[in-house]
Design a protein around this motif. Structure first.
Motif, PDB file in Angstrom:
ATOM      1  N   HIS A   1       0.913  -1.138  -0.037  1.00 22.30           N
ATOM      2  CA  HIS A   1       0.054   0.006   0.016  1.00 22.30           C
ATOM      3  C   HIS A   1       1.073   1.102   0.037  1.00 22.30           C
ATOM      4  N   SER A   2       0.404   2.438  -0.230  1.00 22.34           N
ATOM      5  CA  SER A   2       1.020   3.708  -0.130  1.00 22.34           C
ATOM      6  C   SER A   2       0.185   4.860   0.632  1.00 22.34           C
ATOM      7  N   HIS A   3       0.791   5.837   1.061  1.00 22.25           N
ATOM      8  CA  HIS A   3       0.140   6.903   1.878  1.00 22.25           C
ATOM      9  C   HIS A   3       0.521   8.240   1.095  1.00 22.25           C
ATOM     10  N   ALA A   4      -0.277   9.048   1.081  1.00 18.38           N
ATOM     11  CA  ALA A   4      -0.176  10.532   0.405  1.00 18.38           C
ATOM     12  C   ALA A   4       0.776  11.470   1.025  1.00 18.38           C
ATOM     13  N   TYR A   5       1.198  10.793   2.400  1.00 16.47           N
ATOM     14  CA  TYR A   5       2.090  11.695   3.211  1.00 16.47           C
ATOM     15  C   TYR A   5       3.325  11.300   3.237  1.00 16.47           C
ATOM     16  N   ASP A   6       4.329  12.060   3.565  1.00 15.15           N
ATOM     17  CA  ASP A   6       5.822  11.801   3.664  1.00 15.15           C
ATOM     18  C   ASP A   6       6.008  11.330   5.366  1.00 15.15           C
ATOM     19  N   GLU A   7       6.969  10.278   5.305  1.00 20.97           N
ATOM     20  CA  GLU A   7       6.901   9.577   6.387  1.00 20.97           C
ATOM     21  C   GLU A   7       8.135   9.076   6.879  1.00 20.97           C
ATOM     22  N   VAL A   8       8.412   9.114   8.170  1.00 25.73           N
ATOM     23  CA  VAL A   8       9.882   8.448   8.829  1.00 25.73           C
ATOM     24  C   VAL A   8       9.233   7.611   9.871  1.00 25.73           C
ATOM     25  N   VAL A   9       9.934   6.377  10.225  1.00 22.79           N
ATOM     26  CA  VAL A   9       9.487   5.379  10.893  1.00 22.79           C
ATOM     27  C   VAL A   9      10.799   4.711  11.682  1.00 22.79           C
TER      28      VAL A   9
ATOM     29  N   LEU B   1       9.633   6.790   3.965  1.00 22.06           N
ATOM     30  CA  LEU B   1       8.795   6.368   3.073  1.00 22.06           C
ATOM     31  C   LEU B   1       8.125   7.617   2.484  1.00 22.06           C
ATOM     32  N   PRO B   2       8.623   7.828   1.253  1.00 19.74           N
ATOM     33  CA  PRO B   2       8.231   8.839   0.487  1.00 19.74           C
ATOM     34  C   PRO B   2       6.680   8.773   0.422  1.00 19.74           C
ATOM     35  N   PRO B   3       6.093   9.769  -0.079  1.00 16.23           N
ATOM     36  CA  PRO B   3       4.547   9.856  -0.502  1.00 16.23           C
ATOM     37  C   PRO B   3       4.303   8.899  -1.637  1.00 16.23           C
ATOM     38  N   LEU B   4       3.397   8.354  -1.656  1.00 15.94           N
ATOM     39  CA  LEU B   4       2.758   7.286  -2.894  1.00 15.94           C
ATOM     40  C   LEU B   4       3.975   6.059  -3.138  1.00 15.94           C
ATOM     41  N   GLU B   5       4.650   6.008  -2.162  1.00 10.20           N
ATOM     42  CA  GLU B   5       5.641   4.837  -2.485  1.00 10.20           C
ATOM     43  C   GLU B   5       4.880   3.529  -1.757  1.00 10.20           C
ATOM     44  N   GLU B   6       4.779   2.526  -2.678  1.00  5.57           N
ATOM     45  CA  GLU B   6       4.212   1.432  -2.130  1.00  5.57           C
ATOM     46  C   GLU B   6       5.235   0.527  -1.450  1.00  5.57           C
ATOM     47  N   HIS B   7       4.546   0.049  -0.258  1.00  9.21           N
ATOM     48  CA  HIS B   7       5.467  -0.586   0.640  1.00  9.21           C
ATOM     49  C   HIS B   7       4.713  -1.582   1.648  1.00  9.21           C
ATOM     50  N   CYS B   8       5.257  -2.458   2.444  1.00 11.45           N
ATOM     51  CA  CYS B   8       4.494  -3.278   3.365  1.00 11.45           C
ATOM     52  C   CYS B   8       5.650  -3.485   4.358  1.00 11.45           C
ATOM     53  N   LEU B   9       5.250  -3.260   5.988  1.00 15.56           N
ATOM     54  CA  LEU B   9       5.937  -3.924   7.035  1.00 15.56           C
ATOM     55  C   LEU B   9       5.484  -5.044   7.468  1.00 15.56           C
ATOM     56  N   GLU B  10       6.141  -6.032   7.175  1.00 16.07           N
ATOM     57  CA  GLU B  10       5.730  -7.552   7.732  1.00 16.07           C
ATOM     58  C   GLU B  10       6.354  -7.789   8.810  1.00 16.07           C
TER      59      GLU B  10
ATOM     60  N   VAL C   1       6.211   0.157  16.190  1.00 10.36           N
ATOM     61  CA  VAL C   1       6.844   1.203  15.437  1.00 10.36           C
ATOM     62  C   VAL C   1       6.488   2.660  15.693  1.00 10.36           C
ATOM     63  N   LEU C   2       7.227   3.538  15.756  1.00  9.56           N
ATOM     64  CA  LEU C   2       7.156   5.031  15.959  1.00  9.56           C
ATOM     65  C   LEU C   2       7.238   5.607  14.505  1.00  9.56           C
ATOM     66  N   GLY C   3       6.179   6.296  14.100  1.00 16.18           N
ATOM     67  CA  GLY C   3       6.036   7.005  12.778  1.00 16.18           C
ATOM     68  C   GLY C   3       5.539   8.591  12.912  1.00 16.18           C
TER      69      GLY C   3
END
Length: 236
Positions: A165-173, A199-208, A217-219
């Motif tokens: 999935h991806s998010h519209a926001y810019d995120e650090v974890v 995790l840049p905006p719209l970058e598809e990823h998954c934390l398994e 996790v702290l985001g």
């Protein structure tokens, strides 16, 4: 630079000033233009004064306890699970009574506006909120605290894998607890406590979560909103 970024905290050389050992784990040099993540380890005693300058800063206490002294006046208790909201122009120092190390994860961001109503937010005081099935999060510093631009949260990821999935926001974890794998950009990278992720905006990823117990996790992300919001979800 796009595509995300990952580094182990321990792989970043520290800078030491007074009682503080500081590692700048994510910043513009790795493609994160708005957010800067630092890991601070404070020994016993009172730190030198730190200043936010023109940025806002959110802190999260991972381990240890102490006191946040804001602008030489107000004192705020720090303990594991505490979030703190600092606005542009703040000056602060942290007192660690020792002998245990005080560990803080700091994220700074540009401030377009704030209406701070509280400095300290405790994880134990915040309600759990649902994300994807069996996942939950608790908001710490967010708009309710008067932080209008960024959101700080702690997420709980059960064993298993969610869809890409991806998010519209810019995120650090920052991985607080647990083990797993980051699926990002066609690569699978091992996660462990102390892993730092952009995790840049719209970058598809998954934390398994590959372990037997929940991963924590702290985001922190910009612009502010809900960690449960998604820009896209894969159909796998």
């Amino acid at each position: 630079m796009s595509g995300g970024y990952l580094v182990a905290e321990r792989a970043v050389p520290p800078r030491v000033s007074g009682t503080v050992e500081e590692r700048v784990t994510i910043d513009s040099s790795c493609g994160c233009e708005r957010l800067e993540q630092r890991v601070l380890r404070l020994g016993a005693g009172r730190s030198d004064e730190r200043r936010t300058g023109g940025a806002q800063e959110v802190l999260y206490v991972e381990a240890g306890s102490g006191t946040l002294h804001l602008d030489g006046g107000d004192a705020h208790p720090l303990e594991p699970g505490t979030g703190a909201f600092l606005v542009p122009g703040d000056a602060y120092a942290v007192d660690n009574p020792g002998p245990v190390e005080l560990k803080i994860v700091s994220v700074t961001a540009p401030c377009e506006g704030s209406a701070r109503s509280r400095v300290i937010v405790r994880y134990d005081d915040r309600p759990p909120l649902p994300a994807t099935p069996n996942r939950e999060f608790r908001l710490l510093v967010d708009q309710e605290a008067g932080c209008l631009d960024v959101t700080q949260f702690v997420g709980l990821i059960p064993p298993g894998r969610a869809p890409m999935h991806s998010h519209a926001y810019d995120e650090v974890v920052y991985v607080l607890e647990g083990e797993g794998v980051l699926h990002l950009g066609g690569k699978d990278t091992v996660l462990e406590p102390g892993t730092c992720i952009h995790l840049p905006p719209l970058e598809e990823h998954c934390l398994e979560n590959t372990g037997p117990t929940p991963m924590r996790v702290l985001g922190v992300f910009h612009p502010s909103g809900s960690p449960a919001s998604k820009a896209s979800v894969a159909n796998d």
